[in-house]
Enzyme design. Structure first.
Site, short mmCIF file in Angstrom:
data_model
loop_
_atom_site.label_atom_id
_atom_site.label_comp_id
_atom_site.label_asym_id
_atom_site.label_seq_id
_atom_site.Cartn_x
_atom_site.Cartn_y
_atom_site.Cartn_z
N LYS A 13 -23.52 64.00 55.96
CA LYS A 13 -24.36 62.86 56.37
C LYS A 13 -23.65 61.99 57.41
O LYS A 13 -24.24 61.58 58.39
CB LYS A 13 -24.73 61.99 55.16
CG LYS A 13 -25.72 62.61 54.20
CD LYS A 13 -26.28 61.58 53.23
CE LYS A 13 -25.23 60.85 52.42
NZ LYS A 13 -24.43 61.70 51.54
N ARG A 88 -30.65 55.80 47.09
CA ARG A 88 -29.99 56.75 46.19
C ARG A 88 -30.60 56.73 44.80
O ARG A 88 -30.18 57.53 43.96
CB ARG A 88 -28.51 56.37 46.08
CG ARG A 88 -27.58 57.26 46.92
CD ARG A 88 -26.21 56.66 46.84
NE ARG A 88 -25.10 57.53 47.00
CZ ARG A 88 -24.36 57.60 48.11
NH1 ARG A 88 -24.71 56.94 49.18
NH2 ARG A 88 -23.29 58.35 48.13
N ARG A 127 -11.68 67.36 52.82
CA ARG A 127 -11.73 66.01 53.40
C ARG A 127 -10.69 65.11 52.75
O ARG A 127 -10.12 64.24 53.40
CB ARG A 127 -13.14 65.43 53.20
CG ARG A 127 -13.33 64.08 53.84
CD ARG A 127 -14.78 63.66 53.84
NE ARG A 127 -15.20 63.04 52.59
CZ ARG A 127 -16.43 62.64 52.33
NH1 ARG A 127 -17.39 62.81 53.21
NH2 ARG A 127 -16.73 62.07 51.17
N ARG A 133 -9.69 59.67 51.38
CA ARG A 133 -10.61 58.75 50.72
C ARG A 133 -10.32 58.71 49.24
O ARG A 133 -10.16 59.75 48.60
CB ARG A 133 -12.07 59.22 50.95
CG ARG A 133 -12.78 58.41 51.99
CD ARG A 133 -14.16 58.93 52.27
NE ARG A 133 -15.09 58.77 51.15
CZ ARG A 133 -16.41 58.77 51.28
NH1 ARG A 133 -16.95 58.90 52.48
NH2 ARG A 133 -17.21 58.64 50.24
N ARG A 144 -19.46 62.24 41.24
CA ARG A 144 -20.41 61.94 42.32
C ARG A 144 -21.50 63.01 42.40
O ARG A 144 -22.66 62.72 42.68
CB ARG A 144 -19.67 61.79 43.65
CG ARG A 144 -18.90 60.47 43.71
CD ARG A 144 -17.81 60.48 44.75
NE ARG A 144 -18.27 60.64 46.09
CZ ARG A 144 -17.57 61.22 47.08
NH1 ARG A 144 -16.37 61.70 46.83
NH2 ARG A 144 -18.06 61.31 48.27
P1 AMP Z 1 -20.96 57.35 50.59
O1 AMP Z 1 -19.97 57.00 51.67
O2 AMP Z 1 -22.40 57.25 51.05
O3 AMP Z 1 -20.65 58.67 49.93
O4 AMP Z 1 -20.81 56.22 49.45
C1 AMP Z 1 -19.58 56.02 48.78
C2 AMP Z 1 -19.83 55.29 47.47
O5 AMP Z 1 -20.46 54.01 47.72
C3 AMP Z 1 -20.77 55.99 46.50
O6 AMP Z 1 -20.11 56.98 45.71
C4 AMP Z 1 -21.26 54.81 45.65
O7 AMP Z 1 -20.26 54.38 44.74
C5 AMP Z 1 -21.41 53.72 46.69
N1 AMP Z 1 -22.76 53.72 47.30
C6 AMP Z 1 -23.07 54.04 48.60
N2 AMP Z 1 -24.37 53.92 48.81
C7 AMP Z 1 -24.93 53.53 47.65
C8 AMP Z 1 -26.28 53.26 47.25
N3 AMP Z 1 -27.32 53.38 48.08
N4 AMP Z 1 -26.47 52.88 45.95
C9 AMP Z 1 -25.45 52.72 45.10
N5 AMP Z 1 -24.16 52.98 45.41
C10 AMP Z 1 -23.89 53.38 46.68
#
Ligand code: AMP
Length: 196
Positions: A13, A88, A127, A133, A144
């Site tokens: 993404k 999400r 990654r 990260r 996740r």
């Molecule tokens: P990402 O970079 O999109 O993988 O997001 C990293 C982390 O941020 C996720 O594992 C969640 O803990 C949190 N997060 C990101 N977007 C959301 C969302 N829309 N709703 C809830 N938690 C989020």
């Protein structure tokens, strides 16, 4: 133009979002990026966000919706934006739907990047060594994935039932995947007008 980009962790993404926003000249709204910034605050709220991210759990819908609504009210988003990592949950999807309706905005495309589970895990572990990260550890990755399957994957049906979902095979080089994404968007855009 409003685009929602969906996909499991590791589906690409972030990579595809960067290309799409550059191509269409629209702002990139990544809730993951916003939360990684917010977690740096030396406050209780910052610590709670960090705990969620580090454990692979989702932060609250309320927090996400406040952040997103605030960002969407920026003048830069008047011509559209790309939503990456949101919605999400069903609550987030429904509330965004309401928000778009209130603003009289049309959601143009929901693109789902499809990658088999084994490939997702392989990418996330790779990654972890490159980007470092905190949430790319084996335990957090499996959490996740589980959260994605339970809370986010059902949204594919939500958008499919509205005729908005476009599923793209996201296995291959970033360039190949981007070509597939663009051809999907262009097919859909032909014949339908974008938001003025
Ligand atoms: P990402 O970079 O999109 O993988 O997001 C990293 C982390 O941020 C996720 O594992 C969640 O803990 C949190 N997060 C990101 N977007 C959301 C969302 N829309 N709703 C809830 N938690 C989020």
């Amino acid at each position: 133009m409003i685009i929602i980009l969906m996909g499991a962790p590791g589906s690409g993404k972030g990579t595809q979002s960067k290309r799409l926003v550059e191509y269409f000249g629209i702002p990139h709204l990544s809730t993951g990026d916003m939360l990684r910034e917010a977690q740096k605050q030396p406050t209780e709220a910052g610590r709670k966000i960090a705990a969620c991210i580090d454990s692979g759990r989702l932060v609250s819908d309320e927090l996400i919706l406040t952040l997103v609504e605030e960002r969407l009210s920026h003048p830069a988003c008047q011509l559209g934006c790309l939503l990456d990592g949101v919605p999400r949950t069903t609550v987030q999807a429904e509330r965004l739907d309401e928000l778009f309706r209130r603003k009289n905005w049309t959601l143009d495309h929901v693109i789902a990047l499809c990658v088999p589970q084994a490939e997702l895990v392989r990418r996330l572990l790779a990654r972890a060594t490159v980007e470092g990260r905190a949430d790319d550890t084996p335990d957090t990755i499996s959490q996740r994935m589980e959260v994605y399957q339970r809370q986010t994957a059902p949204l594919l049906d939500f958008f499919r039932s509205r005729g908005l979902l476009r599923e793209v095979d996201a296995v291959g080089s970033p360039d190949d995947v981007f070509r597939r994404v663009l051809s999907m968007v262009n097919q859909q855009t032909q014949g339908s007008s974008t938001r003025n």
